[in-house]
Scaffold this motif. Structure first.
Motif, PDB file in Angstrom:
ATOM      1  N   ARG A 187      44.845  53.103  42.258  1.00 50.86           N
ATOM      2  CA  ARG A 187      43.454  52.688  42.063  1.00 50.86           C
ATOM      3  C   ARG A 187      43.318  51.647  40.948  1.00 50.86           C
ATOM      4  O   ARG A 187      42.582  50.673  41.083  1.00 50.86           O
ATOM      5  CB  ARG A 187      42.554  53.882  41.782  1.00 50.86           C
ATOM      6  CG  ARG A 187      41.111  53.441  41.641  1.00 50.86           C
ATOM      7  CD  ARG A 187      40.154  54.562  41.610  1.00 50.86           C
ATOM      8  NE  ARG A 187      38.810  54.036  41.431  1.00 50.86           N
ATOM      9  CZ  ARG A 187      37.746  54.642  41.839  1.00 50.86           C
ATOM     10  NH1 ARG A 187      37.844  55.791  42.480  1.00 50.86           N
ATOM     11  NH2 ARG A 187      36.570  54.123  41.631  1.00 50.86           N
ATOM     12  N   GLU A 188      44.024  51.833  39.845  1.00 54.74           N
ATOM     13  CA  GLU A 188      43.900  50.858  38.749  1.00 54.74           C
ATOM     14  C   GLU A 188      44.377  49.478  39.177  1.00 54.74           C
ATOM     15  O   GLU A 188      43.814  48.466  38.770  1.00 54.74           O
ATOM     16  CB  GLU A 188      44.620  51.334  37.493  1.00 54.74           C
ATOM     17  CG  GLU A 188      46.118  51.324  37.580  1.00 54.74           C
ATOM     18  CD  GLU A 188      46.777  51.895  36.337  1.00 54.74           C
ATOM     19  OE1 GLU A 188      47.335  51.103  35.547  1.00 54.74           O
ATOM     20  OE2 GLU A 188      46.748  53.124  36.163  1.00 54.74           O
ATOM     21  N   TYR A 189      45.387  49.425  40.043  1.00 53.58           N
ATOM     22  CA  TYR A 189      45.866  48.124  40.523  1.00 53.58           C
ATOM     23  C   TYR A 189      44.866  47.495  41.496  1.00 53.58           C
ATOM     24  O   TYR A 189      44.680  46.274  41.499  1.00 53.58           O
ATOM     25  CB  TYR A 189      47.256  48.254  41.156  1.00 53.58           C
ATOM     26  CG  TYR A 189      48.302  48.608  40.127  1.00 53.58           C
ATOM     27  CD1 TYR A 189      48.723  47.664  39.195  1.00 53.58           C
ATOM     28  CD2 TYR A 189      48.825  49.887  40.052  1.00 53.58           C
ATOM     29  CE1 TYR A 189      49.657  47.990  38.224  1.00 53.58           C
ATOM     30  CE2 TYR A 189      49.762  50.221  39.085  1.00 53.58           C
ATOM     31  CZ  TYR A 189      50.170  49.271  38.166  1.00 53.58           C
ATOM     32  OH  TYR A 189      51.088  49.598  37.199  1.00 53.58           O
ATOM     33  N   LEU A 190      44.209  48.324  42.280  1.00 54.64           N
ATOM     34  CA  LEU A 190      43.163  47.802  43.168  1.00 54.64           C
ATOM     35  C   LEU A 190      41.975  47.303  42.347  1.00 54.64           C
ATOM     36  O   LEU A 190      41.378  46.267  42.667  1.00 54.64           O
ATOM     37  CB  LEU A 190      42.710  48.861  44.171  1.00 54.64           C
ATOM     38  CG  LEU A 190      43.745  49.302  45.218  1.00 54.64           C
ATOM     39  CD1 LEU A 190      43.104  50.279  46.198  1.00 54.64           C
ATOM     40  CD2 LEU A 190      44.357  48.136  45.953  1.00 54.64           C
ATOM     41  N   GLU A 191      41.639  48.029  41.300  1.00 54.31           N
ATOM     42  CA  GLU A 191      40.548  47.582  40.423  1.00 54.31           C
ATOM     43  C   GLU A 191      40.870  46.225  39.800  1.00 54.31           C
ATOM     44  O   GLU A 191      40.013  45.333  39.759  1.00 54.31           O
ATOM     45  CB  GLU A 191      40.291  48.627  39.323  1.00 54.31           C
ATOM     46  CG  GLU A 191      39.641  49.887  39.828  1.00 54.31           C
ATOM     47  CD  GLU A 191      39.600  51.008  38.801  1.00 54.31           C
ATOM     48  OE1 GLU A 191      40.221  50.889  37.707  1.00 54.31           O
ATOM     49  OE2 GLU A 191      38.953  52.035  39.097  1.00 54.31           O
ATOM     50  N   GLU A 192      42.104  46.061  39.320  1.00 51.15           N
ATOM     51  CA  GLU A 192      42.524  44.777  38.742  1.00 51.15           C
ATOM     52  C   GLU A 192      42.446  43.663  39.789  1.00 51.15           C
ATOM     53  O   GLU A 192      41.987  42.561  39.492  1.00 51.15           O
ATOM     54  CB  GLU A 192      43.962  44.871  38.217  1.00 51.15           C
ATOM     55  CG  GLU A 192      44.127  45.696  36.975  1.00 51.15           C
ATOM     56  CD  GLU A 192      45.597  45.899  36.596  1.00 51.15           C
ATOM     57  OE1 GLU A 192      46.487  45.283  37.230  1.00 51.15           O
ATOM     58  OE2 GLU A 192      45.853  46.682  35.678  1.00 51.15           O
ATOM     59  N   SER A 193      42.908  43.958  40.994  1.00 52.80           N
ATOM     60  CA  SER A 193      42.900  42.956  42.061  1.00 52.80           C
ATOM     61  C   SER A 193      41.483  42.602  42.477  1.00 52.80           C
ATOM     62  O   SER A 193      41.193  41.443  42.781  1.00 52.80           O
ATOM     63  CB  SER A 193      43.694  43.450  43.270  1.00 52.80           C
ATOM     64  OG  SER A 193      45.057  43.539  42.940  1.00 52.80           O
ATOM     65  N   ALA A 194      40.594  43.575  42.491  1.00 52.19           N
ATOM     66  CA  ALA A 194      39.194  43.309  42.820  1.00 52.19           C
ATOM     67  C   ALA A 194      38.555  42.449  41.732  1.00 52.19           C
ATOM     68  O   ALA A 194      37.831  41.492  42.019  1.00 52.19           O
ATOM     69  CB  ALA A 194      38.427  44.615  42.996  1.00 52.19           C
ATOM     70  N   ALA A 195      38.840  42.760  40.469  1.00 55.50           N
ATOM     71  CA  ALA A 195      38.296  41.980  39.352  1.00 55.50           C
ATOM     72  C   ALA A 195      38.805  40.537  39.372  1.00 55.50           C
ATOM     73  O   ALA A 195      38.085  39.608  38.991  1.00 55.50           O
ATOM     74  CB  ALA A 195      38.643  42.645  38.025  1.00 55.50           C
ATOM     75  N   ALA A 196      40.045  40.356  39.856  1.00 53.74           N
ATOM     76  CA  ALA A 196      40.635  39.008  39.926  1.00 53.74           C
ATOM     77  C   ALA A 196      40.244  38.262  41.201  1.00 53.74           C
ATOM     78  O   ALA A 196      40.595  37.102  41.366  1.00 53.74           O
ATOM     79  CB  ALA A 196      42.153  39.114  39.840  1.00 53.74           C
ATOM     80  N   GLY A 197      39.515  38.930  42.097  1.00 53.10           N
ATOM     81  CA  GLY A 197      39.100  38.295  43.344  1.00 53.10           C
ATOM     82  C   GLY A 197      40.164  38.280  44.429  1.00 53.10           C
ATOM     83  O   GLY A 197      39.993  37.646  45.468  1.00 53.10           O
ATOM     84  N   GLU A 198      41.267  38.998  44.212  1.00 51.33           N
ATOM     85  CA  GLU A 198      42.340  39.055  45.204  1.00 51.33           C
ATOM     86  C   GLU A 198      41.960  39.923  46.400  1.00 51.33           C
ATOM     87  O   GLU A 198      42.408  39.681  47.522  1.00 51.33           O
ATOM     88  CB  GLU A 198      43.613  39.585  44.532  1.00 51.33           C
ATOM     89  CG  GLU A 198      44.848  39.503  45.384  1.00 51.33           C
ATOM     90  CD  GLU A 198      46.107  39.989  44.672  1.00 51.33           C
ATOM     91  OE1 GLU A 198      47.185  39.745  45.213  1.00 51.33           O
ATOM     92  OE2 GLU A 198      46.017  40.612  43.594  1.00 51.33           O
ATOM     93  N   ILE A 199      41.131  40.950  46.149  1.00 49.88           N
ATOM     94  CA  ILE A 199      40.600  41.801  47.214  1.00 49.88           C
ATOM     95  C   ILE A 199      39.091  41.923  47.009  1.00 49.88           C
ATOM     96  O   ILE A 199      38.567  41.524  45.962  1.00 49.88           O
ATOM     97  CB  ILE A 199      41.266  43.199  47.246  1.00 49.88           C
ATOM     98  CG1 ILE A 199      40.968  43.988  45.960  1.00 49.88           C
ATOM     99  CG2 ILE A 199      42.769  43.071  47.489  1.00 49.88           C
ATOM    100  CD1 ILE A 199      41.450  45.421  45.989  1.00 49.88           C
TER     101      ILE A 199
END
Length: 195
Positions: free
Chosen positions: A134-146
């Motif tokens: 989840r923390e990696y998905l949160e980072e990716s969402a914040a970066a606009g990757e997902i």
């Protein structure tokens, strides 16, 4: 800062308990066995750990934290989510193959004891793995990757289930030991779903 005799004894107790749990399992590990291996009196052991639950629970939580810390350290320098997921599959595969993977063996061989000592609700691999990703998905969402509009709890569980499948189930089309092929598969199928 010098280590006191008490701290040295406490460290020996945790080492001894970890060794016994790894060698014999939770059921067979006894307070007497831990005290004997650590070279301390049972009175001293009970002074630090009032019962087997407290001692084995501490050992298991240390092992869990070490496992997640090691995985995080390996993923820290990885740039994209697809590559992190691919590396994650390989980390998981090594955990199953490594004879020192105490947690994986205990979860499989003594699931009820594992759950009782670690705590209800964390005996399953999927919830643990979902929380980890989840923390990696949160980072990716914040970066606009997902997508930032994903239900991250649900997406994390879905990712965990996919990674478990990729790491443990035979495939005619994907070699889970080929990092680049694994990343390409995840980029083709998982990443679009997360976008």
């Amino acid at each position: 800062m010098a280590v006191t005799r008490e701290q040295e004894s406490a460290d020996r107790i945790l080492v001894a308990a970890t060794e016994l749990v790894a060698e014999s399992g939770i059921r067979a590990t006894t307070m007497r066995g831990v005290a004997d291996r650590a070279g301390v009196s049972r009175a001293w052991l009970y002074r630090l750990y009032p019962d087997k639950s407290a001692l084995v629970g501490t050992v298991l939580m240390r092992l869990v934290e070490e496992s997640w810390s090691s995985a995080r350290a390996e993923l820290d320098g990885v740039a994209t989510l697809a590559r992190k997921l691919a590396v994650g599959v390989q980390i998981g595969r090594r955990a199953y193959d490594d004879p020192g993977a105490t947690l994986m063996r205990l979860r499989t061989r003594e699931p009820d004891e594992y759950a009782a000592f670690v705590g209800a609700g964390v005996q399953g691999v999927v919830p643990d793995l979902a929380a980890f990703w989840r923390e990696y998905l949160e980072e990716s969402a914040a970066a606009g990757e997902i997508s930032g509009e994903l239900d991250l709890a649900e997406a994390s569980e879905w990712v965990a289930r996919n990674l478990i499948s990729l790491g443990t189930m035979h495939s005619a089309t994907i070699d889970p030991d080929d990092l680049d092929a694994l990343e390409a598969h995840l980029a083709r199928f998982v990443m679009p779903a997360l976008r």
